[in-house]
Design a protein around this motif. Structure first.
Motif, PDB file in Angstrom:
ATOM      1  N   TYR A  54       0.815  -1.198   0.054  1.00 64.34           N
ATOM      2  CA  TYR A  54      -0.057  -0.054   0.100  1.00 64.34           C
ATOM      3  C   TYR A  54       0.821   1.306   0.043  1.00 64.34           C
ATOM      4  O   TYR A  54       0.716   2.218  -0.893  1.00 64.34           O
ATOM      5  CB  TYR A  54      -0.833  -0.196   1.325  1.00 64.34           C
ATOM      6  CG  TYR A  54      -2.119  -1.049   1.236  1.00 64.34           C
ATOM      7  CD1 TYR A  54      -3.225  -0.665   0.260  1.00 64.34           C
ATOM      8  CD2 TYR A  54      -1.815  -2.209   1.914  1.00 64.34           C
ATOM      9  CE1 TYR A  54      -4.163  -1.783   0.333  1.00 64.34           C
ATOM     10  CE2 TYR A  54      -2.803  -3.272   1.832  1.00 64.34           C
ATOM     11  CZ  TYR A  54      -4.064  -2.967   1.068  1.00 64.34           C
ATOM     12  OH  TYR A  54      -5.085  -3.978   0.920  1.00 64.34           O
ATOM     13  N   VAL A  55       1.833   1.426   1.022  1.00 62.94           N
ATOM     14  CA  VAL A  55       2.452   2.772   1.054  1.00 62.94           C
ATOM     15  C   VAL A  55       3.420   2.947  -0.114  1.00 62.94           C
ATOM     16  O   VAL A  55       3.999   1.981  -0.819  1.00 62.94           O
ATOM     17  CB  VAL A  55       3.381   2.783   2.459  1.00 62.94           C
ATOM     18  CG1 VAL A  55       4.458   1.753   2.391  1.00 62.94           C
ATOM     19  CG2 VAL A  55       3.774   3.891   2.868  1.00 62.94           C
ATOM     20  N   LYS A 228      -5.675   8.923  -1.571  1.00 61.62           N
ATOM     21  CA  LYS A 228      -5.096   7.687  -2.302  1.00 61.62           C
ATOM     22  C   LYS A 228      -5.236   6.548  -1.443  1.00 61.62           C
ATOM     23  O   LYS A 228      -5.578   5.427  -2.105  1.00 61.62           O
ATOM     24  CB  LYS A 228      -3.627   8.025  -2.804  1.00 61.62           C
ATOM     25  CG  LYS A 228      -2.396   8.126  -1.892  1.00 61.62           C
ATOM     26  CD  LYS A 228      -1.215   8.006  -2.440  1.00 61.62           C
ATOM     27  CE  LYS A 228      -0.936   9.150  -3.392  1.00 61.62           C
ATOM     28  NZ  LYS A 228       0.592   9.032  -3.949  1.00 61.62           N
ATOM     29  N   TYR A 229      -4.789   6.497  -0.152  1.00 59.90           N
ATOM     30  CA  TYR A 229      -4.809   5.592   0.660  1.00 59.90           C
ATOM     31  C   TYR A 229      -6.233   4.992   1.100  1.00 59.90           C
ATOM     32  O   TYR A 229      -6.409   3.983   1.264  1.00 59.90           O
ATOM     33  CB  TYR A 229      -3.714   5.743   1.935  1.00 59.90           C
ATOM     34  CG  TYR A 229      -2.469   5.625   1.428  1.00 59.90           C
ATOM     35  CD1 TYR A 229      -1.740   4.968   0.967  1.00 59.90           C
ATOM     36  CD2 TYR A 229      -1.729   7.186   1.281  1.00 59.90           C
ATOM     37  CE1 TYR A 229      -0.483   4.874   0.520  1.00 59.90           C
ATOM     38  CE2 TYR A 229      -0.329   7.306   0.902  1.00 59.90           C
ATOM     39  CZ  TYR A 229       0.224   6.006   0.479  1.00 59.90           C
ATOM     40  OH  TYR A 229       1.413   6.087   0.052  1.00 59.90           O
ATOM     41  N   LEU A 234      -7.959   1.554   2.954  1.00 58.63           N
ATOM     42  CA  LEU A 234      -7.636   1.551   4.224  1.00 58.63           C
ATOM     43  C   LEU A 234      -8.379   2.781   4.746  1.00 58.63           C
ATOM     44  O   LEU A 234      -8.878   3.553   4.489  1.00 58.63           O
ATOM     45  CB  LEU A 234      -6.086   2.157   4.086  1.00 58.63           C
ATOM     46  CG  LEU A 234      -5.172   1.172   3.327  1.00 58.63           C
ATOM     47  CD1 LEU A 234      -3.819   1.911   3.504  1.00 58.63           C
ATOM     48  CD2 LEU A 234      -4.891  -0.105   3.831  1.00 58.63           C
ATOM     49  N   ASN A 235      -8.473   2.277   6.539  1.00 58.98           N
ATOM     50  CA  ASN A 235      -9.069   3.067   7.226  1.00 58.98           C
ATOM     51  C   ASN A 235      -8.503   4.594   7.296  1.00 58.98           C
ATOM     52  O   ASN A 235      -7.449   4.759   6.998  1.00 58.98           O
ATOM     53  CB  ASN A 235      -9.543   2.383   8.413  1.00 58.98           C
ATOM     54  CG  ASN A 235      -8.129   2.378   9.276  1.00 58.98           C
ATOM     55  OD1 ASN A 235      -7.248   3.123   9.329  1.00 58.98           O
ATOM     56  ND2 ASN A 235      -8.131   1.228   9.843  1.00 58.98           N
ATOM     57  N   ALA A 240      -3.824   8.301   7.127  1.00 61.91           N
ATOM     58  CA  ALA A 240      -3.028   9.200   7.514  1.00 61.91           C
ATOM     59  C   ALA A 240      -1.708   8.748   7.684  1.00 61.91           C
ATOM     60  O   ALA A 240      -0.535   9.543   7.492  1.00 61.91           O
ATOM     61  CB  ALA A 240      -3.651   9.862   8.571  1.00 61.91           C
ATOM     62  N   PHE A 241      -1.299   7.605   8.629  1.00 60.65           N
ATOM     63  CA  PHE A 241      -0.144   7.341   8.628  1.00 60.65           C
ATOM     64  C   PHE A 241       0.762   6.879   7.768  1.00 60.65           C
ATOM     65  O   PHE A 241       1.839   7.538   7.547  1.00 60.65           O
ATOM     66  CB  PHE A 241      -0.112   5.797   9.560  1.00 60.65           C
ATOM     67  CG  PHE A 241       1.102   5.115   9.864  1.00 60.65           C
ATOM     68  CD1 PHE A 241       1.845   5.740  10.758  1.00 60.65           C
ATOM     69  CD2 PHE A 241       1.565   3.998   9.478  1.00 60.65           C
ATOM     70  CE1 PHE A 241       2.985   5.094  11.200  1.00 60.65           C
ATOM     71  CE2 PHE A 241       2.575   3.316   9.989  1.00 60.65           C
ATOM     72  CZ  PHE A 241       3.488   4.078  10.737  1.00 60.65           C
ATOM     73  N   TYR A 242       0.256   6.398   6.360  1.00 60.38           N
ATOM     74  CA  TYR A 242       1.239   6.099   5.342  1.00 60.38           C
ATOM     75  C   TYR A 242       1.325   7.342   4.500  1.00 60.38           C
ATOM     76  O   TYR A 242       2.286   7.564   3.954  1.00 60.38           O
ATOM     77  CB  TYR A 242       0.296   5.102   4.168  1.00 60.38           C
ATOM     78  CG  TYR A 242       0.405   3.719   4.674  1.00 60.38           C
ATOM     79  CD1 TYR A 242       1.478   3.294   5.757  1.00 60.38           C
ATOM     80  CD2 TYR A 242      -0.464   2.581   4.343  1.00 60.38           C
ATOM     81  CE1 TYR A 242       1.681   1.861   5.998  1.00 60.38           C
ATOM     82  CE2 TYR A 242      -0.148   1.496   4.506  1.00 60.38           C
ATOM     83  CZ  TYR A 242       0.920   0.941   5.424  1.00 60.38           C
ATOM     84  OH  TYR A 242       0.885  -0.403   6.060  1.00 60.38           O
ATOM     85  N   ALA A 243       0.114   8.282   4.593  1.00 60.33           N
ATOM     86  CA  ALA A 243       0.721   9.574   4.089  1.00 60.33           C
ATOM     87  C   ALA A 243       1.606  10.424   4.621  1.00 60.33           C
ATOM     88  O   ALA A 243       2.280  11.154   4.083  1.00 60.33           O
ATOM     89  CB  ALA A 243      -0.727  10.515   4.020  1.00 60.33           C
TER      90      ALA A 243
END
Length: 602
Positions: A54-55, A228-229, A234-235, A240-243
């Protein structure tokens, strides 16, 4: 380099080396520059190149592909302990850092830091991001060898020591200990400031430390970064974590381009690592490991480490699987840069250059130990792992073969009692060596000529024993809520005299009276799109009627003027150790300590 053979007298077992190098960076005609980037709460599996589906981390992936990679690299399971190991080359327990609050994140003032060593050898030194090894003299970056600093105080941008109402967007950080307003996302600011520092010092050797503070919460990112995530299913929190990680990656790309275009790339060692396991574990970012941030299982302390240095031929994506540690980085820099040490120092880490250069294939069959207790007084046999070759002993009783069982699902202790006994014996040797100064608490300093004022906050209320049930007052959100609690600050008075104690419910920069309240903060007025993480409720009013101060057993009490921002007391103090405690008493009959106390000598 001295070699140490394994045996009973293998001092501290962690391959401790004494460096007495005569080489000096400023005497080298073309000394090597060093940049260390440490992200916060990003785990091994939070990188696309490590299999995360994902990331999106194209620049971390590019650095991964062209760097030397340490695939069995270990840190502590939480923030401050890892940073202490990085800065000193020693076990965090040895240097007094085994928590992230309570004053137990403060690095012992007697310890030499990485910045001290680089500065002594003629390097320009700068830090840009999260320090988290102590706020206030003598624990600030400027007291520990850094000539330039732009930092958030405390453990995150929203903790009590940091500037009021910071939230990652358009924050106020501390530039050389003075508050300064910046525009943009936190990682944007820290990378820009680091590149400015590098550009200013490009004609001399430099050491730049970039502990990003992201993706540690608060997870405030622009909605467009997170969309995008969320569109990938994704929740909101994971998106937000991956962003946040992707934004760090974006800035890493800018830094790498800057180094290339400025001609600095060939003569700069770039090191990338993270400070502990992921803070947001799920089924697609564990990389097959058990545990996450705070855990002594592999996922809590095995993290990425990429080393890219064209000058030293540390390129090409080669991988090393020998157990290595964040404690090894300072000895490695001393070795490869020829840094001056002054007095010989015993490290718990060792130089990795013999391994990275191909001269050696093993590092003395050494034993490493990680632990995380988060209590005032460390306890033997509590929450630890011993690392030796492919074995992991967890909490003294679970044994795993990490090569055959990377997920640590099959406890082999019953099948290999001799291995368990050996690892337990070496744990005892390590513990007995690193715990000799456990009673040395690093007190705040009052009355130093090097700091005209000391700020005491509730995050550092000290627990006297492990059985205290005291609630932690850590974040600014808790101050808004008016959470009840109290504790004392152990301090050291450097000069005898009259001292002014200014007690506050809110910090000075808020401009709020003791019985005032903070306004609600919404996305619309604070440049934050993710409401769950950016918005703040209106603060609770505490109807404070009286205030009391106790120092060294002497007490003073006054009525509170509700229109005033603070209550001030004057106390005569003698030189030496003492304790400070405060009380606010409300009309409803509740009591709490003053969250913020400013102290200065008259």
């Amino acid at each position: 380099m001295k070699s140490v053979k394994f045996g009973v007298w293998y001092f501290a077992i962690i391959a401790i080396f004494t460096f007495q190098l005569s080489g000096c960076g400023k005497n080298n005609s073309n000394p090597l520059n060093v940049i260390v980037i440490m992200t916060d709460d990003q785990g091994y599996g939070d990188i696309a190149a490590h299999g995360n589906p994902y990331v999106e981390t194209p620049n971390m992936d590019r650095l991964h592909n062209k760097s030397i990679r340490l695939e069995n690299f270990h840190v502590a399971p939480t923030c401050s302990p890892t940073r202490a190991q990085l800065m000193t080359g020693k076990h965090n327990h040895r240097v007094g850092v085994w928590h992230t609050v309570l004053g137990l994140e403060r690095l012992r003032r007697t310890e030499l830091t990485m910045a001290d060593v680089f500065a002594e050898s003629g390097y320009a030194t700068g830090i840009f991001g999260k320090w988290h090894l102590g706020d206030g003299y003598p624990f600030r970056p400027g007291d520990r060898g850094f000539q330039e600093s732009v930092i958030c105080q405390g453990g995150s941008v929203t903790q009590m020591p940091n500037y009021w109402d910071n939230d990652r967007m358009n924050d106020t950080y501390f530039h050389n200990d003075q508050p300064k307003k910046y525009r943009g996302y936190s990682a944007d600011v820290f990378f820009e400031e680091a590149m400015s520092f590098i550009n200013k010092n490009k004609d001399k050797p430099f050491f730049a430390y970039l502990p990003t503070s992201a993706p540690h919460g608060p997870l405030n990112v622009l909605q467009e970064w997170a969309d995008k995530y969320e569109n990938k299913g994704l929740n909101e929190q994971q998106a937000a974590f991956y962003a946040s990680i992707e934004r760090v990656d974006y800035n890493l790309g800018k830094l790498m381009k800057f180094l290339h275009e400025s001609g600095l790339e060939q003569n700069t060692m770039l090191v990338f690592l993270t400070d502990n396991g992921t803070a947001h574990p799920n089924n697609h970012n564990s990389a097959g490991m058990k545990g996450a941030k705070g855990s002594v299982y592999e996922g809590g302390h095995r993290v990425p480490c990429f080393i890219y240095s064209p000058k030293n031929n540390l390129v090409g994506g080669k991988q090393y699987y020998e157990p290595t540690s964040v404690m090894d980085l300072l000895p490695t820099f001393i070795d490869v840069c020829g840094l001056k040490m002054g007095e010989p120092t015993k490290f718990d880490g060792q130089s990795l250059m013999p391994l990275l250069s191909g001269k050696e294939t093993r590092l003395n069959q050494r034993y490493l130990m990680v632990e995380t207790q988060r209590v005032p007084h460390p306890i033997k046999w509590k929450r630890f792992a011993v690392i030796h070759d492919h074995w992991r002993l967890v909490n003294g009783k679970e044994l795993y073969n990490i090569e055959k069982d990377p997920g640590q699902k099959q406890d082999k202790a019953a099948l290999y009692p001799d291995v368990v006994q050996d690892l337990r014996k070496n744990y005892e040797i390590i513990w007995d060596d690193i715990s000799t100064n456990d009673d040395q608490y690093q007190r705040f300093i009052l009355g130093s000529p090097k700091s005209h004022e000391t700020l005491l906050t509730a995050i550092d209320w000290y627990w006297r024993n492990n059985n205290d049930k005291q609630d932690l007052i850590v974040g600014q959100s808790v101050v808004r809520e008016g959470k009840l609690g109290n504790g004392n600050w152990p301090v050291y008075v450097e000069q005898a005299g009259e001292y002014v104690f200014e007690l506050r419910r809110w910090p000075r920069e808020s401009g709020l009276p003791i019985n005032g309240t903070t306004p609600e903060i919404t996305s619309e007025n604070n440049d934050i799109a993710l409401k769950k993480y950016g918005e703040k409720p209106q603060g609770k009013v505490l109807d404070v009627m009286r205030a009391m101060l106790r120092v060294n057993g002497e007490e003073k009490e006054v009525a509170v003027d509700s229109s005033k921002e603070s209550v001030k007391f004057t106390m005569p103090l003698t030189k030496g150790e003492t304790d400070v405690q405060t009380w606010f008493y409300t009309r409803e009959g509740d009591s709490l300590g003053a969250y913020y106390v400013y102290v200065k000598k008259k």
